[in-house]
Design a protein around this motif. Structure first.
Motif, PDB file in Angstrom:
ATOM      1  N   LYS A  13     -50.195  54.498 -23.659  1.00 27.79           N
ATOM      2  CA  LYS A  13     -48.770  53.897 -23.854  1.00 27.79           C
ATOM      3  C   LYS A  13     -48.591  53.129 -22.610  1.00 27.79           C
ATOM      4  CE  LYS A  13     -47.221  58.207 -26.335  1.00 27.79           C
ATOM      5  NZ  LYS A  13     -46.331  59.331 -26.182  1.00 27.79           N
ATOM      6  N   GLU A  14     -49.142  53.350 -21.320  1.00 33.56           N
ATOM      7  CA  GLU A  14     -48.713  52.816 -20.087  1.00 33.56           C
ATOM      8  C   GLU A  14     -49.672  51.503 -19.951  1.00 33.56           C
ATOM      9  OE1 GLU A  14     -49.359  53.661 -15.346  1.00 33.56           O
ATOM     10  OE2 GLU A  14     -49.261  55.277 -16.702  1.00 33.56           O
ATOM     11  N   LYS A  15     -50.748  51.610 -20.488  1.00 30.81           N
ATOM     12  CA  LYS A  15     -51.729  50.127 -20.125  1.00 30.81           C
ATOM     13  C   LYS A  15     -51.880  49.392 -21.245  1.00 30.81           C
ATOM     14  CE  LYS A  15     -51.861  51.872 -15.735  1.00 30.81           C
ATOM     15  NZ  LYS A  15     -51.190  51.195 -14.831  1.00 30.81           N
ATOM     16  N   ALA A  33     -57.595  40.459 -29.246  1.00 32.67           N
ATOM     17  CA  ALA A  33     -56.824  41.212 -28.425  1.00 32.67           C
ATOM     18  C   ALA A  33     -56.610  42.711 -28.584  1.00 32.67           C
ATOM     19  CB  ALA A  33     -55.602  40.666 -27.968  1.00 32.67           C
ATOM     20  N   LYS A  34     -56.056  42.890 -30.098  1.00 29.67           N
ATOM     21  CA  LYS A  34     -55.740  44.121 -30.635  1.00 29.67           C
ATOM     22  C   LYS A  34     -57.050  45.040 -30.515  1.00 29.67           C
ATOM     23  CE  LYS A  34     -51.705  43.276 -33.058  1.00 29.67           C
ATOM     24  NZ  LYS A  34     -51.317  43.027 -34.579  1.00 29.67           N
ATOM     25  N   ASP A  35     -57.906  44.415 -31.301  1.00 29.17           N
ATOM     26  CA  ASP A  35     -59.328  45.238 -31.413  1.00 29.17           C
ATOM     27  C   ASP A  35     -60.193  45.397 -29.982  1.00 29.17           C
ATOM     28  OD1 ASP A  35     -59.259  44.919 -34.049  1.00 29.17           O
ATOM     29  OD2 ASP A  35     -60.445  43.119 -34.098  1.00 29.17           O
ATOM     30  N   ILE A  36     -59.955  44.594 -28.916  1.00 25.26           N
ATOM     31  CA  ILE A  36     -60.640  44.634 -27.678  1.00 25.26           C
ATOM     32  C   ILE A  36     -59.628  46.059 -27.024  1.00 25.26           C
ATOM     33  CG2 ILE A  36     -60.697  43.574 -25.281  1.00 25.26           C
ATOM     34  CD1 ILE A  36     -61.174  41.049 -26.903  1.00 25.26           C
ATOM     35  N   VAL A  37     -58.549  45.924 -26.983  1.00 25.21           N
ATOM     36  CA  VAL A  37     -57.936  47.120 -26.378  1.00 25.21           C
ATOM     37  C   VAL A  37     -58.087  48.290 -27.182  1.00 25.21           C
ATOM     38  CG1 VAL A  37     -55.600  48.227 -25.911  1.00 25.21           C
ATOM     39  CG2 VAL A  37     -55.990  45.507 -25.530  1.00 25.21           C
ATOM     40  N   GLN A  38     -58.186  48.383 -28.186  1.00 27.78           N
ATOM     41  CA  GLN A  38     -58.580  49.674 -28.939  1.00 27.78           C
ATOM     42  C   GLN A  38     -59.864  49.959 -28.837  1.00 27.78           C
ATOM     43  OE1 GLN A  38     -57.853  49.086 -33.090  1.00 27.78           O
ATOM     44  NE2 GLN A  38     -55.703  49.303 -32.722  1.00 27.78           N
ATOM     45  N   ASP A  39     -60.953  48.849 -28.634  1.00 27.94           N
ATOM     46  CA  ASP A  39     -62.442  49.193 -28.219  1.00 27.94           C
ATOM     47  C   ASP A  39     -62.463  49.834 -27.058  1.00 27.94           C
ATOM     48  OD1 ASP A  39     -63.163  48.585 -30.715  1.00 27.94           O
ATOM     49  OD2 ASP A  39     -63.924  46.672 -30.055  1.00 27.94           O
ATOM     50  N   ALA A  40     -61.595  49.106 -25.853  1.00 28.32           N
ATOM     51  CA  ALA A  40     -61.589  49.813 -24.389  1.00 28.32           C
ATOM     52  C   ALA A  40     -61.362  51.129 -24.394  1.00 28.32           C
ATOM     53  CB  ALA A  40     -61.138  48.942 -23.652  1.00 28.32           C
ATOM     54  N   PHE A  41     -60.304  51.506 -25.058  1.00 28.36           N
ATOM     55  CA  PHE A  41     -59.851  52.956 -25.006  1.00 28.36           C
ATOM     56  C   PHE A  41     -60.824  53.640 -25.811  1.00 28.36           C
ATOM     57  CE2 PHE A  41     -55.709  51.028 -23.464  1.00 28.36           C
ATOM     58  CZ  PHE A  41     -55.509  52.011 -22.634  1.00 28.36           C
ATOM     59  N   SER A  57     -57.269  52.969 -15.027  1.00 27.83           N
ATOM     60  CA  SER A  57     -56.806  51.610 -15.295  1.00 27.83           C
ATOM     61  C   SER A  57     -57.613  50.297 -15.049  1.00 27.83           C
ATOM     62  CB  SER A  57     -55.332  51.427 -14.484  1.00 27.83           C
ATOM     63  OG  SER A  57     -54.710  52.551 -14.826  1.00 27.83           O
ATOM     64  N   ALA A  58     -58.093  50.431 -14.037  1.00 27.28           N
ATOM     65  CA  ALA A  58     -59.031  49.287 -13.559  1.00 27.28           C
ATOM     66  C   ALA A  58     -60.191  49.271 -14.476  1.00 27.28           C
ATOM     67  CB  ALA A  58     -59.487  49.273 -12.054  1.00 27.28           C
ATOM     68  N   TRP A  59     -60.813  50.445 -14.674  1.00 34.97           N
ATOM     69  CA  TRP A  59     -61.975  50.255 -15.590  1.00 34.97           C
ATOM     70  C   TRP A  59     -61.667  49.620 -16.961  1.00 34.97           C
ATOM     71  CZ3 TRP A  59     -63.159  52.504 -20.345  1.00 34.97           C
ATOM     72  CH2 TRP A  59     -64.683  52.899 -20.478  1.00 34.97           C
ATOM     73  N   LEU A  60     -60.508  50.118 -17.440  1.00 34.05           N
ATOM     74  CA  LEU A  60     -60.079  49.680 -18.944  1.00 34.05           C
ATOM     75  C   LEU A  60     -59.723  48.040 -18.716  1.00 34.05           C
ATOM     76  CD1 LEU A  60     -57.287  52.447 -19.856  1.00 34.05           C
ATOM     77  CD2 LEU A  60     -59.219  51.889 -21.124  1.00 34.05           C
ATOM     78  N   PHE A  61     -59.035  47.914 -17.799  1.00 29.73           N
ATOM     79  CA  PHE A  61     -58.790  46.242 -17.415  1.00 29.73           C
ATOM     80  C   PHE A  61     -60.201  45.682 -17.550  1.00 29.73           C
ATOM     81  CE2 PHE A  61     -57.985  42.477 -14.977  1.00 29.73           C
ATOM     82  CZ  PHE A  61     -56.811  41.851 -15.836  1.00 29.73           C
ATOM     83  N   SER A 135     -47.905  46.952  -7.184  1.00 32.48           N
ATOM     84  CA  SER A 135     -48.488  48.211  -7.150  1.00 32.48           C
ATOM     85  C   SER A 135     -49.098  48.248  -8.563  1.00 32.48           C
ATOM     86  CB  SER A 135     -47.489  49.297  -7.007  1.00 32.48           C
ATOM     87  OG  SER A 135     -46.603  49.157  -8.061  1.00 32.48           O
ATOM     88  N   GLN A 136     -48.389  47.941  -9.664  1.00 36.32           N
ATOM     89  CA  GLN A 136     -49.051  47.749 -11.114  1.00 36.32           C
ATOM     90  C   GLN A 136     -50.345  46.867 -10.943  1.00 36.32           C
ATOM     91  OE1 GLN A 136     -45.484  46.058 -13.003  1.00 36.32           O
ATOM     92  NE2 GLN A 136     -45.584  48.027 -14.172  1.00 36.32           N
ATOM     93  N   ILE A 137     -50.357  45.596 -10.250  1.00 36.42           N
ATOM     94  CA  ILE A 137     -51.688  44.922 -10.081  1.00 36.42           C
ATOM     95  C   ILE A 137     -52.650  45.702  -9.495  1.00 36.42           C
ATOM     96  CG2 ILE A 137     -52.701  42.703  -9.235  1.00 36.42           C
ATOM     97  CD1 ILE A 137     -49.819  41.482  -9.759  1.00 36.42           C
ATOM     98  N   ALA A 138     -52.325  46.309  -8.429  1.00 38.34           N
ATOM     99  CA  ALA A 138     -53.187  47.159  -7.602  1.00 38.34           C
ATOM    100  C   ALA A 138     -54.010  48.125  -8.257  1.00 38.34           C
ATOM    101  CB  ALA A 138     -52.258  47.594  -6.300  1.00 38.34           C
ATOM    102  N   SER A 139     -53.041  48.543  -9.052  1.00 41.07           N
ATOM    103  CA  SER A 139     -53.900  49.581 -10.058  1.00 41.07           C
ATOM    104  C   SER A 139     -54.621  49.199 -11.197  1.00 41.07           C
ATOM    105  CB  SER A 139     -52.366  50.526 -10.707  1.00 41.07           C
ATOM    106  OG  SER A 139     -53.002  51.438 -11.742  1.00 41.07           O
ATOM    107  N   MET A 140     -54.251  48.138 -11.855  1.00 38.83           N
ATOM    108  CA  MET A 140     -55.075  47.376 -12.781  1.00 38.83           C
ATOM    109  C   MET A 140     -56.651  46.837 -12.199  1.00 38.83           C
ATOM    110  SD  MET A 140     -53.729  47.528 -15.577  1.00 38.83           S
ATOM    111  CE  MET A 140     -54.311  46.383 -16.506  1.00 38.83           C
ATOM    112  N   LEU A 141     -56.320  46.159 -10.947  1.00 38.09           N
ATOM    113  CA  LEU A 141     -57.625  45.955 -10.532  1.00 38.09           C
ATOM    114  C   LEU A 141     -58.220  46.750  -9.314  1.00 38.09           C
ATOM    115  CD1 LEU A 141     -56.403  42.152  -9.697  1.00 38.09           C
ATOM    116  CD2 LEU A 141     -57.800  43.008 -11.901  1.00 38.09           C
TER     117      LEU A 141
END
Length: 170
Positions: A13-15, A33-41, A57-61, A135-141
């Motif tokens: 929900k968050e990422k 993009a939808k497929d990639i996000v689902q595959d990553a999760f 978060s960084a791993w998923l990104f 802070s969100q960018i820091a979390s993503m990366l």
């Protein structure tokens, strides 16, 4: 002490929307993009035991971005940044006054962004186009917030320098 596994539903929900939006900004078609996000999760669920709560978060990104770049290589196309009208106004300054972006400047901005290092391009897009906080960018990366601020400062300066060079040639 081992970190507890993150709650995948909360994480999704968050990422997922942030990652999806970012993929669109770097030129990924909506369905891909939808497929990639689902595959990553899905991959995150498969590897949940091995993932550390601090870097999910960084791993998923990273997984999502790499999947998109793999798709681009397979299709023999180059990722191309898309930007919203007037989103990056504050990046370009001449004599202290902001330039109002016109439609003809939009293509120039995309070209300059594509000349930046991947990290600088990612930071600029995440901050100014996706509108994430430091802070969100820091979390993503998976970076410290101060590091994000420093690198983003460098990214803006690199963008401005390339912008000026591009426009001096005209």
């Amino acid at each position: 002490m081992k970190n507890k596994a993150p709650n995948i539903e909360e994480l999704y929900k968050e990422k997922s929307n942030i990652i999806y939006k970012y993929l669109l900004k770097i030129g990924c078609p909506k369905e891909d993009a939808k497929d990639i996000v689902q595959d990553a999760f899905f991959k995150a669920i498969e590897n949940m035991i091995h993932l550390n709560e601090n870097n999910v978060s960084a791993w998923l990104f990273k997984v999502s971005i790499n999947k998109y770049y793999d798709l681009c290589r397979k299709q023999k196309k180059r990722p191309s940044v898309t930007i919203e009208e007037n989103t990056l106004n504050h990046l370009i300054e001449e004599d202290g006054a902001s330039i109002i972006l016109k439609k003809e400047n939009k293509e120039d901005i995309k070209k300059v962004l594509d000349e930046l290092t991947p990290l600088h391009k990612n930071l600029i897009i995440l901050k100014y186009d996706v509108e994430l906080s430091y802070s969100q960018i820091a979390s993503m990366l998976d970076m410290k917030e101060e590091t994000v601020k420093t690198y983003l400062y460098r990214a803006r300066n690199d963008f401005k320098r390339k912008w000026v060079i591009k426009h001096e040639k005209r």
